[in-house]
Design a protein around this motif. Structure first.
Motif, PDB file in Angstrom:
ATOM      1  N   THR A 117      57.357 155.713  19.453  1.00 18.05           N
ATOM      2  CA  THR A 117      57.411 154.668  19.644  1.00 18.05           C
ATOM      3  C   THR A 117      56.211 153.481  19.215  1.00 18.05           C
ATOM      4  OG1 THR A 117      58.219 154.804  21.381  1.00 18.05           O
ATOM      5  CG2 THR A 117      57.186 152.537  21.478  1.00 18.05           C
ATOM      6  N   GLN A 118      54.703 154.328  19.064  1.00 17.18           N
ATOM      7  CA  GLN A 118      53.553 153.870  18.325  1.00 17.18           C
ATOM      8  C   GLN A 118      53.713 153.420  16.933  1.00 17.18           C
ATOM      9  OE1 GLN A 118      50.805 153.166  20.141  1.00 17.18           O
ATOM     10  NE2 GLN A 118      50.015 151.569  18.288  1.00 17.18           N
ATOM     11  N   LEU A 119      54.562 154.417  16.870  1.00 16.00           N
ATOM     12  CA  LEU A 119      55.147 154.326  14.853  1.00 16.00           C
ATOM     13  C   LEU A 119      55.300 153.255  14.720  1.00 16.00           C
ATOM     14  CD1 LEU A 119      54.859 158.107  13.633  1.00 16.00           C
ATOM     15  CD2 LEU A 119      52.806 156.257  12.784  1.00 16.00           C
ATOM     16  N   LYS A 120      56.984 153.135  15.463  1.00 10.76           N
ATOM     17  CA  LYS A 120      57.571 151.900  14.931  1.00 10.76           C
ATOM     18  C   LYS A 120      57.095 150.554  15.653  1.00 10.76           C
ATOM     19  CE  LYS A 120      61.216 153.247  17.591  1.00 10.76           C
ATOM     20  NZ  LYS A 120      62.378 152.890  18.254  1.00 10.76           N
ATOM     21  N   TYR A 121      56.020 150.808  16.002  1.00 13.04           N
ATOM     22  CA  TYR A 121      55.499 149.278  16.711  1.00 13.04           C
ATOM     23  C   TYR A 121      54.565 148.713  15.550  1.00 13.04           C
ATOM     24  CZ  TYR A 121      51.528 146.224  18.433  1.00 13.04           C
ATOM     25  OH  TYR A 121      50.193 145.166  18.795  1.00 13.04           O
ATOM     26  N   ILE A 122      53.973 150.119  14.746  1.00 13.96           N
ATOM     27  CA  ILE A 122      53.011 149.171  13.812  1.00 13.96           C
ATOM     28  C   ILE A 122      54.380 149.240  12.706  1.00 13.96           C
ATOM     29  CG2 ILE A 122      52.185 150.565  12.494  1.00 13.96           C
ATOM     30  CD1 ILE A 122      50.853 152.159  13.984  1.00 13.96           C
ATOM     31  N   ALA A 123      54.957 149.412  12.181  1.00 14.03           N
ATOM     32  CA  ALA A 123      55.870 149.245  11.274  1.00 14.03           C
ATOM     33  C   ALA A 123      56.128 148.109  11.429  1.00 14.03           C
ATOM     34  CB  ALA A 123      57.177 150.001  10.929  1.00 14.03           C
ATOM     35  N   THR A 124      56.922 147.290  12.282  1.00 10.05           N
ATOM     36  CA  THR A 124      57.452 145.740  13.277  1.00 10.05           C
ATOM     37  C   THR A 124      56.169 144.765  12.519  1.00 10.05           C
ATOM     38  OG1 THR A 124      56.876 146.225  15.256  1.00 10.05           O
ATOM     39  CG2 THR A 124      58.875 146.810  14.523  1.00 10.05           C
ATOM     40  N   LYS A 125      54.661 145.117  13.074  1.00  4.73           N
ATOM     41  CA  LYS A 125      53.868 144.032  12.293  1.00  4.73           C
ATOM     42  C   LYS A 125      53.828 143.674  11.399  1.00  4.73           C
ATOM     43  CE  LYS A 125      50.954 143.652  16.361  1.00  4.73           C
ATOM     44  NZ  LYS A 125      50.597 142.502  16.459  1.00  4.73           N
ATOM     45  N   PHE A 126      54.424 144.179  10.267  1.00  7.93           N
ATOM     46  CA  PHE A 126      54.249 143.499   9.759  1.00  7.93           C
ATOM     47  C   PHE A 126      56.321 143.414   8.509  1.00  7.93           C
ATOM     48  CE2 PHE A 126      51.006 146.469   9.590  1.00  7.93           C
ATOM     49  CZ  PHE A 126      50.341 146.202   9.691  1.00  7.93           C
ATOM     50  N   ASP A 127      57.396 143.662   9.592  1.00  7.73           N
ATOM     51  CA  ASP A 127      57.833 143.505   9.140  1.00  7.73           C
ATOM     52  C   ASP A 127      58.349 141.801   8.956  1.00  7.73           C
ATOM     53  OD1 ASP A 127      60.759 143.412   8.709  1.00  7.73           O
ATOM     54  OD2 ASP A 127      61.605 144.324  10.198  1.00  7.73           O
ATOM     55  N   GLN A 128      58.759 141.239   7.714  1.00 11.81           N
ATOM     56  CA  GLN A 128      58.694 139.739   7.757  1.00 11.81           C
ATOM     57  C   GLN A 128      60.349 139.311   7.698  1.00 11.81           C
ATOM     58  OE1 GLN A 128      58.292 138.076   3.919  1.00 11.81           O
ATOM     59  NE2 GLN A 128      57.076 139.754   2.771  1.00 11.81           N
ATOM     60  N   ASP A 129      61.307 140.300   7.938  1.00 13.25           N
ATOM     61  CA  ASP A 129      62.462 139.565   8.920  1.00 13.25           C
ATOM     62  C   ASP A 129      62.370 139.678  10.560  1.00 13.25           C
ATOM     63  OD1 ASP A 129      63.256 139.051   6.057  1.00 13.25           O
ATOM     64  OD2 ASP A 129      64.303 141.436   6.065  1.00 13.25           O
ATOM     65  N   HIS A 130      61.610 140.737  11.381  1.00 11.68           N
ATOM     66  CA  HIS A 130      61.437 141.052  11.973  1.00 11.68           C
ATOM     67  C   HIS A 130      61.208 139.757  12.759  1.00 11.68           C
ATOM     68  CE1 HIS A 130      61.395 143.021  16.170  1.00 11.68           C
ATOM     69  NE2 HIS A 130      60.218 142.968  16.073  1.00 11.68           N
ATOM     70  N   ALA A 131      59.428 139.129  12.291  1.00 15.38           N
ATOM     71  CA  ALA A 131      59.127 138.510  12.949  1.00 15.38           C
ATOM     72  C   ALA A 131      59.439 137.395  12.982  1.00 15.38           C
ATOM     73  CB  ALA A 131      57.436 138.110  11.695  1.00 15.38           C
ATOM     74  N   ILE A 132      60.259 136.898  11.587  1.00 11.54           N
ATOM     75  CA  ILE A 132      61.555 135.492  11.621  1.00 11.54           C
ATOM     76  C   ILE A 132      62.527 135.634  12.018  1.00 11.54           C
ATOM     77  CG2 ILE A 132      62.910 134.545  10.378  1.00 11.54           C
ATOM     78  CD1 ILE A 132      60.910 135.100   7.481  1.00 11.54           C
ATOM     79  N   SER A 133      63.387 136.430  12.443  1.00 15.69           N
ATOM     80  CA  SER A 133      63.807 136.398  13.961  1.00 15.69           C
ATOM     81  C   SER A 133      63.120 136.355  15.113  1.00 15.69           C
ATOM     82  CB  SER A 133      64.815 137.308  14.030  1.00 15.69           C
ATOM     83  OG  SER A 133      64.191 139.073  13.547  1.00 15.69           O
ATOM     84  N   ARG A 134      62.340 136.474  15.433  1.00 16.41           N
ATOM     85  CA  ARG A 134      61.356 136.766  17.040  1.00 16.41           C
ATOM     86  C   ARG A 134      60.794 135.287  16.902  1.00 16.41           C
ATOM     87  NH1 ARG A 134      61.223 140.767  20.357  1.00 16.41           N
ATOM     88  NH2 ARG A 134      59.238 139.703  21.431  1.00 16.41           N
ATOM     89  N   LEU A 135      60.488 135.188  16.087  1.00 20.81           N
ATOM     90  CA  LEU A 135      60.169 133.593  15.764  1.00 20.81           C
ATOM     91  C   LEU A 135      61.308 131.816  16.287  1.00 20.81           C
ATOM     92  CD1 LEU A 135      57.088 132.614  13.294  1.00 20.81           C
ATOM     93  CD2 LEU A 135      57.417 132.831  16.464  1.00 20.81           C
TER      94      LEU A 135
END
Length: 187
Positions: A117-135
């Protein structure tokens, strides 16, 4: 931040703050210091994008190693709040507590699922597509408008950091089942 000396959590791809004058949301690059009084907020006060990338990569590497060490130490703790025994020994009877008179069960302090879970959290911190979809879920902004906040170097750094985080995830065997397991199971 190397410029002002303040310690802040890395916000991710974007940083969403309130404008002091108009009290509206302002979205900036995650590579800017969040301290409003910082003299050089770009790249967290580092002299170049490469120095910023190196610093963040080292922090991630040390964090992942610390979490992996916590998982591999195999500490177990009793789930009975009155007992609270913490040990690396296990009973031959199973996960029962080793304290005399305690009916609790020994559970791992830091399990492999927590590490994953911690590794997935770190990966999503730098995922542009994930950040854009969240915003885009909360605000009605387009992808093009959001991408204007990132420079080409920011995008390159995010890509490198996302690949690094995914490399740690790929090394983790938590979600993978070997095909030989099914061959042995079903013949």
């Amino acid at each position: 931040c190397s410029s002002c000396g303040s310690e802040n959590e890395f916000p991710g791809v974007f940083c969403k703050t309130k404008d002091a004058d108009s009290s509206t949301d302002v979205i900036t690059s995650g590579f800017r210091c969040t301290n409003p009084d910082c003299p050089h907020p770009e790249q967290w006060g580092e002299p170049s994008h490469f120095a910023c990338l190196s610093k963040i990569m080292n922090v991630i590497d040390l964090m992942v190693r610390r979490h992996m060490a916590g998982c591999s130490q195999d500490w177990m703790q009793c789930d009975d709040p009155l007992c609270g025994l913490k040990t690396r020994q296990i009973s031959v009877v199973g996960p029962t507590c080793l304290n005399r008179g305690c009916n609790g069960t020994l559970r791992p302090v830091y399990s492999s699922s927590k590490l994953h879970t911690q590794l997935k959290y770190i990966a999503t911190k730098f995922d542009q597509d994930h950040a854009i979809s969240r915003l885009r879920m909360g605000d009605h902004v387009t992808k093009k408008e959001l991408m204007k906040n990132l420079t080409a170097r920011d995008k390159m750094i995010l890509l490198e950091l996302h690949e690094m985080a995914n490399a740690f995830l790929d090394k983790s065997n938590y979600n993978w089942v070997e095909s030989s397991f099914f061959q042995a199971l079903f013949g």
